[in-house]
Every structure is written in C-alpha cells, then in structure tokens.
Enzyme design. Structure first.
Site, PDB file in Angstrom:
ATOM      1  N   SER A 124      85.146  -1.838 -25.879  1.00 25.47           N
ATOM      2  CA  SER A 124      84.949  -1.093 -26.755  1.00 25.47           C
ATOM      3  C   SER A 124      86.172  -2.335 -28.087  1.00 25.47           C
ATOM      4  CB  SER A 124      84.712  -0.037 -26.923  1.00 25.47           C
ATOM      5  OG  SER A 124      84.142   0.354 -28.215  1.00 25.47           O
ATOM      6  N   TYR A 148      88.448   9.319 -25.989  1.00 29.36           N
ATOM      7  CA  TYR A 148      87.226   8.137 -24.858  1.00 29.36           C
ATOM      8  C   TYR A 148      87.833   6.778 -25.482  1.00 29.36           C
ATOM      9  CZ  TYR A 148      84.737   4.265 -24.967  1.00 29.36           C
ATOM     10  OH  TYR A 148      83.417   2.888 -24.796  1.00 29.36           O
ATOM     11  N   LYS A 152      89.679   3.179 -22.916  1.00 27.32           N
ATOM     12  CA  LYS A 152      89.588   1.569 -22.711  1.00 27.32           C
ATOM     13  C   LYS A 152      90.726   0.544 -22.493  1.00 27.32           C
ATOM     14  CE  LYS A 152      85.328   1.855 -21.980  1.00 27.32           C
ATOM     15  NZ  LYS A 152      84.339   1.866 -21.299  1.00 27.32           N
TER      16      LYS A 152
HETATM   17  P1  NAD Z   1      75.780   4.438 -20.301  1.00 23.25           P
HETATM   18  O1  NAD Z   1      76.180   6.211 -19.935  1.00 23.25           O
HETATM   19  O2  NAD Z   1      73.956   4.415 -20.274  1.00 23.25           O
HETATM   20  O3  NAD Z   1      75.908   3.945 -19.635  1.00 23.25           O
HETATM   21  C1  NAD Z   1      77.080   4.275 -18.118  1.00 23.25           C
HETATM   22  C2  NAD Z   1      76.566   4.996 -17.040  1.00 23.25           C
HETATM   23  O4  NAD Z   1      77.950   4.853 -16.085  1.00 23.25           O
HETATM   24  C3  NAD Z   1      74.957   5.459 -16.828  1.00 23.25           C
HETATM   25  O5  NAD Z   1      74.567   5.321 -16.108  1.00 23.25           O
HETATM   26  C4  NAD Z   1      76.028   6.496 -15.751  1.00 23.25           C
HETATM   27  O6  NAD Z   1      75.374   7.562 -15.041  1.00 23.25           O
HETATM   28  C5  NAD Z   1      77.776   6.294 -15.194  1.00 23.25           C
HETATM   29  N1  NAD Z   1      78.428   6.590 -14.184  1.00 23.25           N
HETATM   30  C6  NAD Z   1      79.320   7.167 -16.064  1.00 23.25           C
HETATM   31  N2  NAD Z   1      80.343   7.731 -14.868  1.00 23.25           N
HETATM   32  C7  NAD Z   1      79.657   7.315 -13.608  1.00 23.25           C
HETATM   33  C8  NAD Z   1      80.759   7.981 -11.940  1.00 23.25           C
HETATM   34  N3  NAD Z   1      81.814   7.982 -12.372  1.00 23.25           N
HETATM   35  N4  NAD Z   1      80.243   6.488 -11.315  1.00 23.25           N
HETATM   36  C9  NAD Z   1      79.068   6.539 -10.824  1.00 23.25           C
HETATM   37  N5  NAD Z   1      79.132   5.635 -12.259  1.00 23.25           N
HETATM   38  C10 NAD Z   1      79.259   6.453 -13.384  1.00 23.25           C
HETATM   39  O7  NAD Z   1      76.445   3.892 -21.632  1.00 23.25           O
HETATM   40  P2  NAD Z   1      75.968   1.958 -21.937  1.00 23.25           P
HETATM   41  O8  NAD Z   1      76.548   2.442 -23.843  1.00 23.25           O
HETATM   42  O9  NAD Z   1      75.443   1.889 -21.364  1.00 23.25           O
HETATM   43  O10 NAD Z   1      77.844   1.892 -21.829  1.00 23.25           O
HETATM   44  C11 NAD Z   1      78.224   0.435 -20.538  1.00 23.25           C
HETATM   45  C12 NAD Z   1      79.945   1.059 -20.416  1.00 23.25           C
HETATM   46  O11 NAD Z   1      80.044   0.097 -22.512  1.00 23.25           O
HETATM   47  C13 NAD Z   1      80.871   2.366 -20.725  1.00 23.25           C
HETATM   48  O12 NAD Z   1      81.700   1.822 -20.396  1.00 23.25           O
HETATM   49  C14 NAD Z   1      81.158   2.284 -22.669  1.00 23.25           C
HETATM   50  O13 NAD Z   1      82.310   3.139 -22.716  1.00 23.25           O
HETATM   51  C15 NAD Z   1      81.072   1.139 -22.700  1.00 23.25           C
HETATM   52  N6  NAD Z   1      80.258   0.270 -23.826  1.00 23.25           N
HETATM   53  C16 NAD Z   1      79.561   1.517 -24.835  1.00 23.25           C
HETATM   54  C17 NAD Z   1      79.366   1.195 -26.004  1.00 23.25           C
HETATM   55  C18 NAD Z   1      78.130   1.463 -26.747  1.00 23.25           C
HETATM   56  O14 NAD Z   1      78.018   1.601 -27.579  1.00 23.25           O
HETATM   57  N7  NAD Z   1      76.988   1.738 -25.884  1.00 23.25           N
HETATM   58  C19 NAD Z   1      80.340   0.425 -27.104  1.00 23.25           C
HETATM   59  C20 NAD Z   1      81.826  -0.291 -26.140  1.00 23.25           C
HETATM   60  C21 NAD Z   1      81.605  -0.345 -25.006  1.00 23.25           C
HETATM   61  C1  WQD Z   2      77.989   3.929 -37.363  1.00 25.15           C
HETATM   62  C2  WQD Z   2      77.968   4.891 -38.481  1.00 25.15           C
HETATM   63  C3  WQD Z   2      78.754   6.533 -39.222  1.00 25.15           C
HETATM   64  C4  WQD Z   2      75.193   8.453 -36.936  1.00 25.15           C
HETATM   65  C5  WQD Z   2      80.569   4.587 -32.166  1.00 25.15           C
HETATM   66  C6  WQD Z   2      81.755   4.661 -31.246  1.00 25.15           C
HETATM   67  C7  WQD Z   2      82.502   3.524 -30.622  1.00 25.15           C
HETATM   68  C8  WQD Z   2      81.623   2.739 -29.049  1.00 25.15           C
HETATM   69  C9  WQD Z   2      80.697   3.024 -30.523  1.00 25.15           C
HETATM   70  C10 WQD Z   2      81.732   2.757 -27.636  1.00 25.15           C
HETATM   71  C11 WQD Z   2      78.726   5.009 -39.257  1.00 25.15           C
HETATM   72  C12 WQD Z   2      77.077   6.077 -39.750  1.00 25.15           C
HETATM   73  C13 WQD Z   2      76.429   7.336 -37.309  1.00 25.15           C
HETATM   74  C14 WQD Z   2      74.617   9.419 -37.984  1.00 25.15           C
HETATM   75  C15 WQD Z   2      75.532   8.241 -40.029  1.00 25.15           C
HETATM   76  N1  WQD Z   2      81.535   3.641 -28.634  1.00 25.15           N
HETATM   77  N2  WQD Z   2      76.487   7.406 -38.903  1.00 25.15           N
HETATM   78  N3  WQD Z   2      74.600   8.826 -39.445  1.00 25.15           N
HETATM   79  O1  WQD Z   2      81.015   5.130 -35.312  1.00 25.15           O
HETATM   80  O2  WQD Z   2      80.244   2.955 -35.128  1.00 25.15           O
HETATM   81  O3  WQD Z   2      81.348   3.885 -32.766  1.00 25.15           O
HETATM   82  O4  WQD Z   2      79.959   3.906 -31.059  1.00 25.15           O
HETATM   83  O5  WQD Z   2      82.348   2.037 -27.529  1.00 25.15           O
HETATM   84  O6  WQD Z   2      84.031   4.023 -29.546  1.00 25.15           O
HETATM   85  O7  WQD Z   2      82.772   5.634 -31.130  1.00 25.15           O
HETATM   86  O8  WQD Z   2      79.183   4.123 -34.500  1.00 25.15           O
HETATM   87  O9  WQD Z   2      76.280   4.326 -34.264  1.00 25.15           O
HETATM   88  O10 WQD Z   2      78.287   6.171 -34.250  1.00 25.15           O
HETATM   89  O11 WQD Z   2      77.937   5.048 -36.125  1.00 25.15           O
HETATM   90  O12 WQD Z   2      75.902   7.770 -41.572  1.00 25.15           O
HETATM   91  O13 WQD Z   2      73.867  10.228 -37.631  1.00 25.15           O
HETATM   92  O14 WQD Z   2      76.451   5.131 -38.676  1.00 25.15           O
HETATM   93  O15 WQD Z   2      79.476   7.308 -40.052  1.00 25.15           O
HETATM   94  O16 WQD Z   2      79.342   4.233 -40.185  1.00 25.15           O
HETATM   95  P1  WQD Z   2      80.817   3.919 -34.419  1.00 25.15           P
HETATM   96  P2  WQD Z   2      78.069   4.719 -35.038  1.00 25.15           P
END
Ligand code: NAD
Ligand code: WQD
Length: 339
Positions: A124, A148, A152
């Site tokens: 991430s 979190y 990562k």
């Molecule tokens: P999500 O929660 O929709 O998907 C994660 C999936 O993993 C879910 O289906 C959950 O049931 C499964 N899971 C969790 N723990 C598990 C375990 N112990 N065993 C088996 N399955 C398990 O999240 P997402 O948004 O699809 O994210 C996928 C990956 O990408 C995650 O690792 C997340 O940290 C990373 N990521 C997400 C974002 C984002 O903003 N969505 C940003 C950066 C990184």
């Molecule tokens: C985006 C912008 C908020 C909600 C998070 C995690 C990061 C990654 C992605 C997994 C910011 C503003 C948000 C609201 C708002 N996940 N905001 N009102 O914070 O960039 O990242 O998700 O890896 O680890 O921290 O994303 O969508 O929460 O916020 O004003 O109700 O929107 O302040 O500027 P963020 P976000």
C-alpha cells in the site's frame, strides 16, 4: 496454470479474479469470508461465464493451506488476504499483526514446502508515511503511522529477507494508491462493513440517501482547495496491473517493488463534484476538523510500472464515479440483500 488468489472474494480480489479468468488463467479463490460475501464469487462466475474453484479457509491455518497446495498444482500466488481498516488496527493491533503477518508467514512456509516460490503481494502507498514531496516514486523512504501500515511494511521486509535467503523466489510488491470504482456491469464492487471510512464509498452512500452528509476532514491543508489530495485508481485498472505482474514474474528472480497509481491527484471536493455529475445527485457536505493521521497530498509516480510492466491506469475520474454509482444504485445494501 493455476493461480491461487488469497482474499479473492474481497473488493480487489474479485475484480482481479475476473481479469485473470478472462486472460485464461485457472483461478483458485481462497478466503475466510471475514470481510467478503460468497455472493461476490457467484457474480464473478456470472460475469466470466465459468465456475470458480472456491476454497473457504484461513491463511492463519496451515492445514487449510496445505490442503490447497496438495490438491492443486499452484504456479503463483496473488496474496490479497488481509485486514485493512486503519482505525480498527489502532484499537486491535494484535489482531492485525496476527492476521496479516502471521497469516503471510504461514502462507510462505506452505508455499516453500510445496516448492511454489512466486508471489504477488498487496502492499500500500501507506508505507510512504508522510512523503516530503510528490509524486512518490518507489525509492522514497518508508515509514508507518499505524499498525495496519506497519503490518504492510513488515511483510515487505519479510519477503525481501526471504529472497535474500533463497534467490529462487520471485516476489512482486505492489503498492496500491487509492482503489475506487467497480466492474462496469455494476454487479460487483466495494461493500464496506458499517459506516465507510474511505471517501468514495461514503460519497456513494450519501448520494444514494443512506447517509445525510459527507464530513470533509479538513479544508486547511496546503493543497489547491485546502482538502486532502489523493491518487484514486480504478479497481479494474489495478486488477489489470496484477495480470501484467503475473506475466512478468516468470521472467526474473528478484523482489520488485512497484507503485500502482495513476500519477494524478484529486482533492476531496474534486471527488464530490465528479460524483455529483456522474450520479446526478447532490452530495451535501460539511467541513470538519482534520482527521488524525491524515496527510495533505499523496500521489504516485507511475513511471516504473509503465517501464517494467508495460502497464498504466487508463480510466478517468468520471469512469471511476460512474462505475461506483452503477454498483451503489443497483446494490444499495451491497451484497447483503443476497446473503
Ligand atoms: P477486502 O477486505 O475487500 O479483501 C480482503 C479479503 O481477504 C476479504 O475477502 C477477506 O475476507 C479476506 N481475508 C482476510 N483475512 C483473511 C484470512 N486470515 N484468511 C483468508 N482470507 C482472509 O480488501 P481489499 O480492498 O480487496 O484489499 C485487498 C488487499 O489490498 C488487502 O491486503 C489490503 O490491505 C490491500 N490494500 C487495499 C487498499 C484499499 O484501499 N482497498 C489499498 C492498499 C492496499
Ligand atoms: C481520502 C481523502 C480524507 C473520508 C486509506 C488508508 C490507506 C489505504 C487507502 C489501504 C482524505 C478524506 C475521507 C471521509 C473525508 N488503504 N475523507 N471524509 O486516508 O488516503 O487512505 O485508504 O492500504 O492505508 O489510510 O483514504 O478514502 O480514507 O481518504 O474528507 O468521510 O478523503 O481526509 O483526504 P486514505 P480515504
């Protein structure tokens, strides 16, 4: 060629599964459904017109993983499974370290035992902490501000150490920026539990009438309109990045760290405006104090992904909002109505 997709029923995993199957890969989805619904997989099957091998299991349970590797010849693993709620990770750090880190250790051990040493990991942009400048390239220093993010970072380091110990591993660390949007069919998308923390799901729920107004966390940042700026990337573009990484992974033996972002930054108010246009709905908002831990600006330098994977994000903010809206409108309660 079988690809194991851990967390394949989740938001990014389900979209990636579609693209993998469309590209001809045989996909095994492994998920414990802690943050997903079986309905998402049913809908993926409908979109691709094929059945999916779905295994319910937990990456923290080695036996669950052993069964998968013993009954299938897995070529590579795309490892999405993990918990991702920043606030919850502050309240329950051990849950996050156990699920994300212990789970990944188990997975890598079982992979080693079964001589499968090819993994694409969901990292991430959060690992860049508070970047000094933007755009952010892969050489920027890393840090974390919450458990979190630290999970990562630790996993990235762990996978690098694994490679140092055994150079037959092929490892891709993909650092996602802010994934948004949904499949163009409007049948799968992001289905947050409870009140969404992330911006776009909250805007979508406000537009559909489930929330009264959006709280904008601060308008006094050093950005063009004072609100936070992020690199929103369409989930289908992101999914495509994984297919490209999988094509590439056979051609090298090393650890590759790659940003998946668009290179463009949009503010909170830009997103509100774009969503209002796409949905033809008003999104009322109130300016609130800053949210703890937020940064002003974060967007990628996507040049390395272009060079190494021949991949770049194509979809615009307009498409991100239109596709989110189609999903939200057709599924106001996410998958819950079909569970
Ligand atoms: P999500 O929660 O929709 O998907 C994660 C999936 O993993 C879910 O289906 C959950 O049931 C499964 N899971 C969790 N723990 C598990 C375990 N112990 N065993 C088996 N399955 C398990 O999240 P997402 O948004 O699809 O994210 C996928 C990956 O990408 C995650 O690792 C997340 O940290 C990373 N990521 C997400 C974002 C984002 O903003 N969505 C940003 C950066 C990184
Ligand atoms: C985006 C912008 C908020 C909600 C998070 C995690 C990061 C990654 C992605 C997994 C910011 C503003 C948000 C609201 C708002 N996940 N905001 N009102 O914070 O960039 O990242 O998700 O890896 O680890 O921290 O994303 O969508 O929460 O916020 O004003 O109700 O929107 O302040 O500027 P963020 P976000």
């Amino acid at each position: 060629m079988k690809i194991l997709v851990t967390g394949g029923a989740g938001y990014i995993g389900s979209h990636t599964t579609i693209l993998l199957m469309e590209a001809g890969y045989e996909v095994i989805v492994f998920d414990n459904f802690s943050n997903a619904s079986k309905e998402s997989i049913k809908r993926v099957e409908k979109i691709v017109g094929k059945d999916i091998t779905l295994i319910e299991g937990d990456i923290r349970n080695k036996e669950d993983l052993q069964k998968v590797f013993q009954s299938h010849q897995i070529k590579s693993v795309i490892h999405f499974a993990g918990l991702k709620a920043v606030g919850e990770s502050v309240e329950q750090p051990l849950k996050y370290y156990d699920n994300n880190i212990s789970g990944t250790i188990n997975l890598c051990e079982v992979m080693t035992e079964n001589n499968c040493k090819s993994i694409i990991f969901s990292s991430s942009a959060t690992v860049y902490g508070e970047p000094k400048t933007t755009p952010i390239d892969e050489s920027f220093p890393t840090s974390a501000t919450n458990p979190y993010g630290r999970s990562k970072l630790f996993i990235e380091e762990m996978l690098r150490d694994l490679y140092i110990s055994d150079s037959s591993w092929k490892i891709v660390l993909l650092r996602y920026f802010n994934p948004v949007g949904a499949h163009e069919s409007g049948t799968i998308g992001e289905d947050p539990n409870g009140i969404p923390n992330n911006l776009v799901p909250f805007i979508a729920q406000t537009a559909v009438g489930k929330r009264d107004y959006l709280r904008v966390w601060g308008d006094d940042y050093n950005t063009p309109d004072g609100t936070g700026v992020r690199d929103y990337i369409h989930v289908v573009d992101l999914a495509k990045g994984h297919v490209k990484a999988l094509e590439k992974i056979d051609t090298f033996n090393k650890v590759m760290t790659i940003n998946l972002g668009t290179g463009n930054g949009y503010s909170v108010l830009d997103m509100v405006q774009a969503f209002e246009k796409a949905s033809e709905k008003k999104v009322p908002y109130k300016i609130m104090p800053r949210r703890a831990g937020d940064i002003a600006t974060c967007y990628a330098d996507p040049a390395y992904a272009k060079k190494i994977l021949n991949w770049e994000a194509k979809r615009t903010i307009k498409e991100m909002c239109e596709d989110t809206w189609r999903w939200q409108k057709q599924n106001p309660n996410g998958y819950k109505d079909n569970e």
